[in-house]
Write a protein that holds these residues in place. Structure first.
Motif, PDB file in Angstrom:
ATOM      1  N   THR A 135       0.815  -1.219   0.000  1.00  0.00           N
ATOM      2  CA  THR A 135       0.000   0.000   0.000  1.00  0.00           C
ATOM      3  C   THR A 135       0.849   1.270   0.000  1.00  0.00           C
ATOM      4  O   THR A 135       0.336   2.353  -0.231  1.00  0.00           O
ATOM      5  CB  THR A 135      -0.936   0.018   1.223  1.00  0.00           C
ATOM      6  OG1 THR A 135      -0.189  -0.388   2.357  1.00  0.00           O
ATOM      7  CG2 THR A 135      -2.107  -0.913   1.033  1.00  0.00           C
ATOM      8  N   VAL A 136       2.136   1.129   0.247  1.00  0.00           N
ATOM      9  CA  VAL A 136       3.008   2.311   0.208  1.00  0.00           C
ATOM     10  C   VAL A 136       3.396   2.633  -1.234  1.00  0.00           C
ATOM     11  O   VAL A 136       3.246   3.748  -1.722  1.00  0.00           O
ATOM     12  CB  VAL A 136       4.279   2.090   1.056  1.00  0.00           C
ATOM     13  CG1 VAL A 136       5.178   3.316   0.974  1.00  0.00           C
ATOM     14  CG2 VAL A 136       3.912   1.805   2.498  1.00  0.00           C
ATOM     15  N   GLN A 171       2.289   1.819  -4.561  1.00  0.00           N
ATOM     16  CA  GLN A 171       1.019   1.199  -4.916  1.00  0.00           C
ATOM     17  C   GLN A 171       1.024   0.301  -6.143  1.00  0.00           C
ATOM     18  O   GLN A 171       0.105  -0.467  -6.324  1.00  0.00           O
ATOM     19  CB  GLN A 171      -0.030   2.282  -5.065  1.00  0.00           C
ATOM     20  CG  GLN A 171      -0.096   3.103  -3.793  1.00  0.00           C
ATOM     21  CD  GLN A 171      -1.270   4.014  -3.775  1.00  0.00           C
ATOM     22  OE1 GLN A 171      -1.791   4.373  -4.805  1.00  0.00           O
ATOM     23  NE2 GLN A 171      -1.709   4.390  -2.600  1.00  0.00           N
ATOM     24  N   LEU A 215       7.266  -1.581   5.010  1.00  0.00           N
ATOM     25  CA  LEU A 215       5.930  -2.127   5.269  1.00  0.00           C
ATOM     26  C   LEU A 215       5.750  -3.459   4.531  1.00  0.00           C
ATOM     27  O   LEU A 215       5.205  -4.417   5.074  1.00  0.00           O
ATOM     28  CB  LEU A 215       4.838  -1.147   4.842  1.00  0.00           C
ATOM     29  CG  LEU A 215       3.421  -1.666   5.065  1.00  0.00           C
ATOM     30  CD1 LEU A 215       3.099  -1.787   6.541  1.00  0.00           C
ATOM     31  CD2 LEU A 215       2.396  -0.767   4.391  1.00  0.00           C
ATOM     32  N   PHE A 251      -8.342  -2.463  -1.427  1.00  0.00           N
ATOM     33  CA  PHE A 251      -7.266  -1.974  -2.289  1.00  0.00           C
ATOM     34  C   PHE A 251      -6.032  -2.863  -2.214  1.00  0.00           C
ATOM     35  O   PHE A 251      -5.228  -2.925  -3.146  1.00  0.00           O
ATOM     36  CB  PHE A 251      -6.928  -0.543  -1.874  1.00  0.00           C
ATOM     37  CG  PHE A 251      -5.953   0.122  -2.773  1.00  0.00           C
ATOM     38  CD1 PHE A 251      -6.340   0.548  -4.024  1.00  0.00           C
ATOM     39  CD2 PHE A 251      -4.652   0.336  -2.358  1.00  0.00           C
ATOM     40  CE1 PHE A 251      -5.442   1.162  -4.865  1.00  0.00           C
ATOM     41  CE2 PHE A 251      -3.750   0.955  -3.191  1.00  0.00           C
ATOM     42  CZ  PHE A 251      -4.137   1.371  -4.446  1.00  0.00           C
ATOM     43  N   LYS A 295      -3.307   8.075  -3.484  1.00  0.00           N
ATOM     44  CA  LYS A 295      -2.576   7.717  -2.260  1.00  0.00           C
ATOM     45  C   LYS A 295      -3.512   7.602  -1.065  1.00  0.00           C
ATOM     46  O   LYS A 295      -3.138   7.074  -0.031  1.00  0.00           O
ATOM     47  CB  LYS A 295      -1.509   8.779  -1.956  1.00  0.00           C
ATOM     48  CG  LYS A 295      -0.362   8.780  -2.942  1.00  0.00           C
ATOM     49  CD  LYS A 295       0.719   7.820  -2.510  1.00  0.00           C
ATOM     50  CE  LYS A 295       1.824   7.737  -3.566  1.00  0.00           C
ATOM     51  NZ  LYS A 295       2.618   6.540  -3.400  1.00  0.00           N
ATOM     52  N   ILE A 338      -6.274   5.903   0.647  1.00  0.00           N
ATOM     53  CA  ILE A 338      -7.052   4.671   0.624  1.00  0.00           C
ATOM     54  C   ILE A 338      -8.072   4.756   1.750  1.00  0.00           C
ATOM     55  O   ILE A 338      -7.695   4.989   2.890  1.00  0.00           O
ATOM     56  CB  ILE A 338      -6.130   3.463   0.856  1.00  0.00           C
ATOM     57  CG1 ILE A 338      -4.949   3.504  -0.112  1.00  0.00           C
ATOM     58  CG2 ILE A 338      -6.909   2.166   0.702  1.00  0.00           C
ATOM     59  CD1 ILE A 338      -3.916   2.451   0.178  1.00  0.00           C
ATOM     60  N   TYR A 385       5.923   4.598  15.709  1.00  0.00           N
ATOM     61  CA  TYR A 385       5.884   3.467  14.782  1.00  0.00           C
ATOM     62  C   TYR A 385       7.280   3.125  14.260  1.00  0.00           C
ATOM     63  O   TYR A 385       7.937   3.974  13.643  1.00  0.00           O
ATOM     64  CB  TYR A 385       4.946   3.848  13.633  1.00  0.00           C
ATOM     65  CG  TYR A 385       4.800   2.838  12.534  1.00  0.00           C
ATOM     66  CD1 TYR A 385       4.282   1.573  12.782  1.00  0.00           C
ATOM     67  CD2 TYR A 385       5.160   3.162  11.229  1.00  0.00           C
ATOM     68  CE1 TYR A 385       4.133   0.659  11.770  1.00  0.00           C
ATOM     69  CE2 TYR A 385       5.003   2.253  10.195  1.00  0.00           C
ATOM     70  CZ  TYR A 385       4.491   1.001  10.469  1.00  0.00           C
ATOM     71  OH  TYR A 385       4.338   0.103   9.447  1.00  0.00           O
ATOM     72  N   LYS A 386       7.730   1.922  14.535  1.00  0.00           N
ATOM     73  CA  LYS A 386       9.013   1.410  14.010  1.00  0.00           C
ATOM     74  C   LYS A 386      10.142   2.406  14.196  1.00  0.00           C
ATOM     75  O   LYS A 386      10.788   2.842  13.233  1.00  0.00           O
ATOM     76  CB  LYS A 386       8.854   1.057  12.533  1.00  0.00           C
ATOM     77  CG  LYS A 386       8.026  -0.194  12.313  1.00  0.00           C
ATOM     78  CD  LYS A 386       7.769  -0.456  10.858  1.00  0.00           C
ATOM     79  CE  LYS A 386       8.988  -0.972  10.148  1.00  0.00           C
ATOM     80  NZ  LYS A 386       9.102  -2.422  10.131  1.00  0.00           N
ATOM     81  N   TYR A 425      -0.085   2.802   6.543  1.00  0.00           N
ATOM     82  CA  TYR A 425       0.762   2.640   5.355  1.00  0.00           C
ATOM     83  C   TYR A 425       1.507   3.912   5.001  1.00  0.00           C
ATOM     84  O   TYR A 425       2.428   3.890   4.188  1.00  0.00           O
ATOM     85  CB  TYR A 425      -0.062   2.156   4.162  1.00  0.00           C
ATOM     86  CG  TYR A 425      -1.057   3.173   3.664  1.00  0.00           C
ATOM     87  CD1 TYR A 425      -0.721   4.027   2.633  1.00  0.00           C
ATOM     88  CD2 TYR A 425      -2.313   3.283   4.234  1.00  0.00           C
ATOM     89  CE1 TYR A 425      -1.628   4.961   2.184  1.00  0.00           C
ATOM     90  CE2 TYR A 425      -3.213   4.211   3.804  1.00  0.00           C
ATOM     91  CZ  TYR A 425      -2.862   5.045   2.772  1.00  0.00           C
ATOM     92  OH  TYR A 425      -3.758   5.978   2.332  1.00  0.00           O
TER      93      TYR A 425
END
Lengths: 159, 177
Positions: free
Chosen positions: A49-50, A52, A63, A95, B28, B30, B98-99, B135
């Motif tokens: 999703t990063v 696409q 990811l 998606f 981009k 979603i 995050y991470k 994401y």
């Protein structure tokens, strides 16, 4: 000769690379070949999703790395294709599936091209039929041949 | 009256409209499947104080902004002062780091003007990020008093989004029992 061996080794490595495509870097171990096949199919069925336009198999995004790891764990724990898909869709939405589901919101995607093709064929046939009506025979009507004869006569007289 | 010669023009206009709308959308973004559902379960150490735990239960009881950030995320810096501003305006913000490396995260907070978070869940592995469908950091969720996800913004917050969407929604949710 040595070069050739290297080339073949490289090709062999590239062909199996998806199996290595997890963070740890080592080869993955599966209980059976079915699990391995499932893992390898799903790698290409899930979208990163990063980035696409890449599957999680193709992407180097961190990811994608995490998702591969997640996928691996699910496969090892005996999840089937539908369970894996559900897991991903519940988190990232539809998606994430590279091959969209055949669901009402996607009908236009799946059926649209065929509808367009049928419409095209119908329009083409209607068009051809109407053209046939205009010019069904090659022969001239009585009126037309009179007209033509007159014209030719008039040309002759001029000469 | 529909003239035969009008058909191509109409088709062209329809295509134009389709492309106008379609190309104007941001691919981009979603839509989150979490909206309207209960916030995903998690249980993580607090960034400042690892003895403490941060869990999804703590999202309940008040309207909460759940903000995903990391020190390596450049666009998080762009929204950081806005988060501080939101904190001053009385919003309750829980962070998800995050991470990230702990030290980097702590440096980031001091370097960019302070800590806007009531508490920060430390997600080193990124597993909780996956549960939330993260994401593209930063991401900001609005959670209502019952712990239901009501809104998501992907990417850095900016004034228009805050004033026109975020704040009105938070104020509305605060009225709910």
């Amino acid at each position: 000769m040595k070069n050739w061996i290297n080339v073949f080794m490289m090709i062999g490595f590239l062909m199996t690379s998806s199996v290595y495509a997890v963070k740890s870097g080592g080869p993955l171990e599966f209980k059976d070949s079915e699990q391995e096949a499932l893992y390898n199919t799903m790698l290409y069925e899930l979208r990163c999703t990063v980035c696409q336009n890449q599957s999680i198999a193709d992407s180097n995004a961190s990811l994608a790395e995490d998702l591969r790891e997640n996928l691996y764990e699910m496969v090892i724990n005996g999840a089937n294709k539908e369970e894996i898909k559900k897991f991903m869709v519940d988190r990232y939405g539809e998606f994430v599936l590279y091959r969209p589901n055949f669901s009402p919101s996607n009908y236009i995607l799946w059926i649209g091209p065929f509808v367009l093709l049928i419409v095209g064929i119908v329009v083409l046939r209607l068009n051809l039929r109407s053209r046939k009506k205009i010019n069904r025979t090659n022969e001239l009507s009585a009126e037309e041949s009179d007209l033509l004869a007159d014209y030719l006569d008039s040309k002759k007289e001029k000469e | 009256m529909m003239n035969r010669h009008m058909i191509p023009l109409v088709v062209f206009a329809a295509l134009l409209l389709l492309f106008w709308v379609g190309l104007g959308l941001n691919p981009k973004i979603i839509p989150s499947p979490l909206i309207g559902k209960e916030a995903p379960k998690f249980d993580l150490p607090e960034l400042h104080n690892p003895q403490k735990r941060v869990t999804n239960e703590m999202l309940k009881g008040q309207v909460t902004l759940f903000n995903v950030f990391a020190s390596w995320c450049v666009s998080c810096r762009a929204e950081h002062h806005l988060l501080l501003d939101l904190q001053h305006r009385g919003l309750y913000i829980i962070g998800l780091n995050y991470k990230d490396e702990k030290r980097d995260a702590l440096n980031y907070l001091t370097q960019f003007g302070g800590d806007p978070y009531a508490m920060i869940a430390y997600d080193y592995e990124g597993d909780v990020g996956i549960e939330w469908g993260v994401y593209g950091t930063p991401e900001t969720f609005v959670i209502d008093k019952k712990g239901i996800v009501r809104y998501k913004h992907t990417g850095p917050l900016y004034r228009e989004v805050i004033e026109n969407e975020l704040i009105p929604l938070v104020r509305k949710l605060e009225q709910e029992s």
